[in-house]
Design a protein around this motif. Sequence first.
Motif, PDB file in Angstrom:
ATOM      1  N   SER A 102       8.715  58.940  37.117  1.00 57.96           N
ATOM      2  CA  SER A 102       8.436  57.776  36.296  1.00 57.96           C
ATOM      3  C   SER A 102       8.483  56.525  37.162  1.00 57.96           C
ATOM      4  CB  SER A 102       9.475  57.685  35.185  1.00 57.96           C
ATOM      5  OG  SER A 102       9.285  56.523  34.454  1.00 57.96           O
ATOM      6  N   ASN A 103       7.577  55.601  36.894  1.00 56.37           N
ATOM      7  CA  ASN A 103       7.616  54.341  37.619  1.00 56.37           C
ATOM      8  C   ASN A 103       7.459  53.189  36.636  1.00 56.37           C
ATOM      9  OD1 ASN A 103       4.927  54.488  37.018  1.00 56.37           O
ATOM     10  ND2 ASN A 103       4.235  54.721  39.112  1.00 56.37           N
ATOM     11  N   ALA A 104       7.659  51.976  37.118  1.00 57.75           N
ATOM     12  CA  ALA A 104       7.661  50.806  36.240  1.00 57.75           C
ATOM     13  C   ALA A 104       6.284  50.541  35.638  1.00 57.75           C
ATOM     14  CB  ALA A 104       8.142  49.586  37.012  1.00 57.75           C
ATOM     15  N   CYS A 105       5.242  50.796  36.394  1.00 52.24           N
ATOM     16  CA  CYS A 105       3.884  50.549  35.894  1.00 52.24           C
ATOM     17  C   CYS A 105       3.564  51.471  34.716  1.00 52.24           C
ATOM     18  CB  CYS A 105       2.881  50.760  37.029  1.00 52.24           C
ATOM     19  SG  CYS A 105       1.180  50.485  36.562  1.00 52.24           S
ATOM     20  N   ARG A 106       3.928  52.723  34.850  1.00 55.33           N
ATOM     21  CA  ARG A 106       3.660  53.678  33.774  1.00 55.33           C
ATOM     22  C   ARG A 106       4.516  53.379  32.547  1.00 55.33           C
ATOM     23  NH1 ARG A 106       3.607  59.163  35.948  1.00 55.33           N
ATOM     24  NH2 ARG A 106       1.543  58.539  36.546  1.00 55.33           N
ATOM     25  N   GLU A 107       5.759  53.013  32.753  1.00 60.44           N
ATOM     26  CA  GLU A 107       6.634  52.673  31.628  1.00 60.44           C
ATOM     27  C   GLU A 107       6.144  51.423  30.899  1.00 60.44           C
ATOM     28  OE1 GLU A 107       9.052  54.560  30.470  1.00 60.44           O
ATOM     29  OE2 GLU A 107       8.718  56.000  32.079  1.00 60.44           O
ATOM     30  N   LEU A 108       5.661  50.442  31.635  1.00 59.54           N
ATOM     31  CA  LEU A 108       5.100  49.250  31.008  1.00 59.54           C
ATOM     32  C   LEU A 108       3.845  49.606  30.213  1.00 59.54           C
ATOM     33  CD1 LEU A 108       5.102  46.164  30.623  1.00 59.54           C
ATOM     34  CD2 LEU A 108       3.695  46.032  32.693  1.00 59.54           C
ATOM     35  N   ALA A 109       3.029  50.504  30.748  1.00 53.94           N
ATOM     36  CA  ALA A 109       1.821  50.935  30.029  1.00 53.94           C
ATOM     37  C   ALA A 109       2.186  51.654  28.741  1.00 53.94           C
ATOM     38  CB  ALA A 109       0.973  51.827  30.919  1.00 53.94           C
ATOM     39  N   TYR A 110       3.209  52.507  28.781  1.00 55.32           N
ATOM     40  CA  TYR A 110       3.654  53.183  27.554  1.00 55.32           C
ATOM     41  C   TYR A 110       4.174  52.171  26.534  1.00 55.32           C
ATOM     42  CZ  TYR A 110       3.428  57.637  30.061  1.00 55.32           C
ATOM     43  OH  TYR A 110       3.013  58.733  30.766  1.00 55.32           O
ATOM     44  N   PHE A 111       4.899  51.170  27.011  1.00 54.39           N
ATOM     45  CA  PHE A 111       5.431  50.143  26.116  1.00 54.39           C
ATOM     46  C   PHE A 111       4.301  49.355  25.458  1.00 54.39           C
ATOM     47  CE2 PHE A 111       6.938  45.773  25.462  1.00 54.39           C
ATOM     48  CZ  PHE A 111       7.950  46.019  24.548  1.00 54.39           C
ATOM     49  N   LEU A 112       3.319  48.929  26.239  1.00 49.63           N
ATOM     50  CA  LEU A 112       2.197  48.169  25.693  1.00 49.63           C
ATOM     51  C   LEU A 112       1.362  49.012  24.733  1.00 49.63           C
ATOM     52  CD1 LEU A 112       1.035  46.207  28.856  1.00 49.63           C
ATOM     53  CD2 LEU A 112       2.320  45.347  26.902  1.00 49.63           C
ATOM     54  N   THR A 113       1.155  50.283  25.078  1.00 49.88           N
ATOM     55  CA  THR A 113       0.406  51.176  24.200  1.00 49.88           C
ATOM     56  C   THR A 113       1.137  51.379  22.880  1.00 49.88           C
ATOM     57  OG1 THR A 113      -0.550  52.299  26.109  1.00 49.88           O
ATOM     58  CG2 THR A 113      -0.643  53.454  24.017  1.00 49.88           C
ATOM     59  N   THR A 114       2.447  51.534  22.941  1.00 47.23           N
ATOM     60  CA  THR A 114       3.235  51.681  21.720  1.00 47.23           C
ATOM     61  C   THR A 114       3.145  50.429  20.854  1.00 47.23           C
ATOM     62  OG1 THR A 114       4.757  53.145  22.880  1.00 47.23           O
ATOM     63  CG2 THR A 114       5.538  52.173  20.831  1.00 47.23           C
ATOM     64  N   GLY A 115       3.180  49.265  21.472  1.00 51.32           N
ATOM     65  CA  GLY A 115       3.038  48.028  20.719  1.00 51.32           C
ATOM     66  C   GLY A 115       1.681  47.912  20.042  1.00 51.32           C
ATOM     67  N   ILE A 116       0.637  48.348  20.727  1.00 53.43           N
ATOM     68  CA  ILE A 116      -0.709  48.303  20.154  1.00 53.43           C
ATOM     69  C   ILE A 116      -0.818  49.267  18.977  1.00 53.43           C
ATOM     70  CG2 ILE A 116      -3.132  48.803  20.633  1.00 53.43           C
ATOM     71  CD1 ILE A 116      -2.594  47.756  23.506  1.00 53.43           C
ATOM     72  N   VAL A 117      -0.270  50.466  19.136  1.00 54.90           N
ATOM     73  CA  VAL A 117      -0.337  51.466  18.064  1.00 54.90           C
ATOM     74  C   VAL A 117       0.456  51.006  16.838  1.00 54.90           C
ATOM     75  CG1 VAL A 117       0.316  53.819  17.439  1.00 54.90           C
ATOM     76  CG2 VAL A 117      -0.820  53.397  19.602  1.00 54.90           C
ATOM     77  N   VAL A 118       1.651  50.469  17.061  1.00 57.25           N
ATOM     78  CA  VAL A 118       2.459  49.973  15.939  1.00 57.25           C
ATOM     79  C   VAL A 118       1.756  48.810  15.248  1.00 57.25           C
ATOM     80  CG1 VAL A 118       4.639  48.804  15.387  1.00 57.25           C
ATOM     81  CG2 VAL A 118       4.640  50.830  16.822  1.00 57.25           C
ATOM     82  N   SER A 119       1.098  47.961  16.010  1.00 61.57           N
ATOM     83  CA  SER A 119       0.359  46.851  15.413  1.00 61.57           C
ATOM     84  C   SER A 119      -0.804  47.337  14.564  1.00 61.57           C
ATOM     85  CB  SER A 119      -0.172  45.925  16.511  1.00 61.57           C
ATOM     86  OG  SER A 119       0.879  45.342  17.220  1.00 61.57           O
ATOM     87  N   SER A 120      -1.443  48.415  14.991  1.00 62.32           N
ATOM     88  CA  SER A 120      -2.560  48.928  14.193  1.00 62.32           C
ATOM     89  C   SER A 120      -2.079  49.544  12.885  1.00 62.32           C
ATOM     90  CB  SER A 120      -3.365  49.957  14.986  1.00 62.32           C
ATOM     91  OG  SER A 120      -2.647  51.141  15.124  1.00 62.32           O
ATOM     92  N   PHE A 121      -0.863  50.036  12.844  1.00 64.34           N
ATOM     93  CA  PHE A 121      -0.307  50.510  11.582  1.00 64.34           C
ATOM     94  C   PHE A 121       0.250  49.365  10.751  1.00 64.34           C
ATOM     95  CE2 PHE A 121      -0.318  54.582  13.760  1.00 64.34           C
ATOM     96  CZ  PHE A 121      -0.751  55.418  12.758  1.00 64.34           C
ATOM     97  N   GLY A 122       0.676  48.293  11.401  1.00 56.67           N
ATOM     98  CA  GLY A 122       1.251  47.175  10.689  1.00 56.67           C
ATOM     99  C   GLY A 122       0.224  46.259  10.046  1.00 56.67           C
ATOM    100  N   LEU A 123      -0.945  46.129  10.656  1.00 61.17           N
ATOM    101  CA  LEU A 123      -1.954  45.219  10.120  1.00 61.17           C
ATOM    102  C   LEU A 123      -2.393  45.577   8.702  1.00 61.17           C
ATOM    103  CD1 LEU A 123      -3.884  42.815  10.578  1.00 61.17           C
ATOM    104  CD2 LEU A 123      -5.532  44.478  11.447  1.00 61.17           C
TER     105      LEU A 123
END
Length: 130
Positions: free
Chosen positions: A62-83
Amino acid sequence: MAGIKALVGLSFSGAIGLTFLLLGCALETYGVYWPLFVLIFYVLSPIPTFISRRLSEDDSSSNACRELAYFLTTGIVVSSFGLPIVLARHGTIMWGACGLVMAGNVVIFLTILGFFVVFGGGDDFSWEQW
């Protein structure tokens, strides 16, 4: 040949997810097209993962770039369910349309996940060839 079958299956499931989304917008009882804004989230959700896979050299740790990508992807997915929930709570769309959009979200995001599972490996048939 297995890659072609997977691609056909993924496109079929994507079509089903978009059908749910369009039913939530276009049925006569709902008739409001505000839920189509989740299409922006569908386009944005794989981008951080594409970038992190392109930039990271090793796939094992695991590296910081991949973890940041997972975090951003999770935020996008949660936003699509929240809208749709926010739109339904505000009264902009009906709750039935919200349910159809949520069903479309589940199917589309499972399709995107399936795309990464099928074409994400570094074997002969990967998404980088497309």
